[in-house]
Design an enzyme around this catalytic site. Structure first.
Site, PDB file in Angstrom:
ATOM      1  N   PRO A 107      39.472  43.618  46.599  1.00 10.12           N
ATOM      2  CA  PRO A 107      38.844  43.980  47.867  1.00 10.12           C
ATOM      3  C   PRO A 107      39.786  44.646  48.876  1.00 10.12           C
ATOM      4  CG  PRO A 107      39.086  41.600  47.675  1.00 10.12           C
ATOM      5  CD  PRO A 107      39.385  42.170  46.324  1.00 10.12           C
ATOM      6  N   ASN A 108      39.219  45.610  49.557  1.00 10.53           N
ATOM      7  CA  ASN A 108      39.858  46.332  50.676  1.00 10.53           C
ATOM      8  C   ASN A 108      40.906  47.343  50.245  1.00 10.53           C
ATOM      9  OD1 ASN A 108      38.389  44.909  52.780  1.00 10.53           O
ATOM     10  ND2 ASN A 108      39.603  43.139  52.186  1.00 10.53           N
ATOM     11  N   ARG A 131      43.675  50.955  56.336  1.00 14.54           N
ATOM     12  CA  ARG A 131      43.929  49.548  56.652  1.00 14.54           C
ATOM     13  C   ARG A 131      45.431  49.313  56.896  1.00 14.54           C
ATOM     14  NH1 ARG A 131      44.170  45.641  51.278  1.00 14.54           N
ATOM     15  NH2 ARG A 131      44.131  44.025  52.863  1.00 14.54           N
ATOM     16  N   TYR A 187      50.629  48.491  54.424  1.00 15.20           N
ATOM     17  CA  TYR A 187      50.225  49.086  53.145  1.00 15.20           C
ATOM     18  C   TYR A 187      50.540  50.585  53.032  1.00 15.20           C
ATOM     19  CZ  TYR A 187      47.840  44.631  52.721  1.00 15.20           C
ATOM     20  OH  TYR A 187      47.577  43.285  52.665  1.00 15.20           O
ATOM     21  N   ASN A 193      45.743  44.092  40.731  1.00 17.32           N
ATOM     22  CA  ASN A 193      46.000  43.694  42.108  1.00 17.32           C
ATOM     23  C   ASN A 193      44.706  43.056  42.607  1.00 17.32           C
ATOM     24  OD1 ASN A 193      46.506  43.316  44.778  1.00 17.32           O
ATOM     25  ND2 ASN A 193      47.299  45.397  45.165  1.00 17.32           N
ATOM     26  N   ALA A 224      42.988  40.021  48.100  1.00 13.21           N
ATOM     27  CA  ALA A 224      42.796  38.691  48.705  1.00 13.21           C
ATOM     28  C   ALA A 224      42.390  37.638  47.676  1.00 13.21           C
ATOM     29  CB  ALA A 224      41.749  38.776  49.813  1.00 13.21           C
ATOM     30  N   ASP A 242      40.725  32.572  35.181  1.00 14.02           N
ATOM     31  CA  ASP A 242      40.080  32.152  33.930  1.00 14.02           C
ATOM     32  C   ASP A 242      39.663  33.357  33.088  1.00 14.02           C
ATOM     33  OD1 ASP A 242      40.450  29.505  34.541  1.00 14.02           O
ATOM     34  OD2 ASP A 242      38.376  29.105  35.107  1.00 14.02           O
ATOM     35  N   GLU A 278      50.733  41.429  37.289  1.00 13.73           N
ATOM     36  CA  GLU A 278      50.227  41.275  38.651  1.00 13.73           C
ATOM     37  C   GLU A 278      50.986  42.242  39.552  1.00 13.73           C
ATOM     38  OE1 GLU A 278      51.269  37.447  40.221  1.00 13.73           O
ATOM     39  OE2 GLU A 278      50.084  37.710  42.050  1.00 13.73           O
ATOM     40  N   HIS A 286      51.329  43.768  43.677  1.00 13.62           N
ATOM     41  CA  HIS A 286      50.975  43.776  45.100  1.00 13.62           C
ATOM     42  C   HIS A 286      51.765  44.873  45.787  1.00 13.62           C
ATOM     43  CE1 HIS A 286      48.789  40.086  44.658  1.00 13.62           C
ATOM     44  NE2 HIS A 286      49.808  39.633  43.949  1.00 13.62           N
ATOM     45  N   ARG A 303      55.235  37.117  53.542  1.00 12.94           N
ATOM     46  CA  ARG A 303      54.147  37.118  54.528  1.00 12.94           C
ATOM     47  C   ARG A 303      53.625  35.691  54.785  1.00 12.94           C
ATOM     48  NH1 ARG A 303      50.008  41.675  52.881  1.00 12.94           N
ATOM     49  NH2 ARG A 303      49.250  41.175  54.986  1.00 12.94           N
TER      50      ARG A 303
HETATM   51  C1  DQA Z   1      47.797  42.641  48.499  1.00 12.43           C
HETATM   52  C2  DQA Z   1      48.318  41.380  49.214  1.00 12.43           C
HETATM   53  C3  DQA Z   1      47.178  40.414  49.487  1.00 12.43           C
HETATM   54  O1  DQA Z   1      47.678  39.251  50.128  1.00 12.43           O
HETATM   55  C4  DQA Z   1      46.150  41.063  50.385  1.00 12.43           C
HETATM   56  O2  DQA Z   1      45.054  40.198  50.581  1.00 12.43           O
HETATM   57  C5  DQA Z   1      45.707  42.401  49.896  1.00 12.43           C
HETATM   58  C6  DQA Z   1      46.667  43.296  49.244  1.00 12.43           C
HETATM   59  C7  DQA Z   1      48.910  43.696  48.300  1.00 12.43           C
HETATM   60  O3  DQA Z   1      48.688  44.606  47.493  1.00 12.43           O
HETATM   61  O4  DQA Z   1      49.948  43.647  48.965  1.00 12.43           O
HETATM   62  O5  DQA Z   1      44.559  42.797  50.103  1.00 12.43           O
HETATM   63  O6  DQA Z   1      47.362  42.251  47.195  1.00 12.43           O
END
Ligand code: DQA
Length: 152
Positions: A12-13, A20, A25, A77, A80, A90, A101, A103, A110
């Site tokens: 998301p986002n 954002r 970011y 990624n 949230a 799962d 993973e 980010h 953070r």
């Molecule tokens: C994120 C870090 C997460 O904590 C956050 O909710 C995001 C982006 C990152 O890419 O830094 O939406 O995954």
């Protein structure tokens, strides 16, 4: 020649990249992220890199499940949902594909609630705090893992 396929999944986002919180970011857009993944994937030897984004937890789980038999590995990624979703953890465990993973920000530096990662428990590596280029790093780590697997 390789026929390897990688799936990049964004939660998301992340479609709001460029808009954002640019101080966290950066100012590059989601389209730029997709471009980096395609280029870096080809450079790492993948024949195909599919890049998926959804704001919905169930759609992310459906996409992980559908990767079984279609992709050789996953870069994810969960945004949230990293910090909340046992369902995504799962699903990653269910398909058992090698997963990295990723980010964009340095989550460990953070808020404390970002320092828990459920999805990470099903991933063999984690990249964080390297901006959008972190996706290139993650795809290279995945390619390396697949090379290792094919030697054994
Ligand atoms: C994120 C870090 C997460 O904590 C956050 O909710 C995001 C982006 C990152 O890419 O830094 O939406 O995954």
């Amino acid at each position: 020649m390789t026929t390897r396929k990688a799936l990049v999944i964004n939660g998301p986002n992340l479609n709001m990249l460029g808009i954002r919180e640019p101080a966290i970011y950066g100012s590059n857009t989601y389209a730029e992220l997709v471009r980096i993944c395609r280029e870096a994937g080809a450079a790492a030897g993948f024949a195909e890199v599919e890049v998926f984004q959804s704001n919905h937890e169930g759609a992310l789980i459906d996409t992980i499940q559908a990767a079984l038999g279609r992709f050789d590995g996953i870069v994810i990624n969960p945004a949230a949902y990293t910090h909340t979703s046992v369902g995504i953890l799962d699903a990653l465990k269910a398909v058992g594909l090698p997963a990295v993973e990723i980010h964009i920000s340095d989550v460990d530096a953070r808020e404390s609630f970002r320092q828990v990662s459920y999805a990470g428990m099903a991933c063999f590596a984690r990249v964080a705090g390297e901006g959008l280029q972190g996706y290139a790093h993650a795809l290279a780590l995945l390619a390396h893992k697949l090379d290792e697997k094919s030697r054994h």
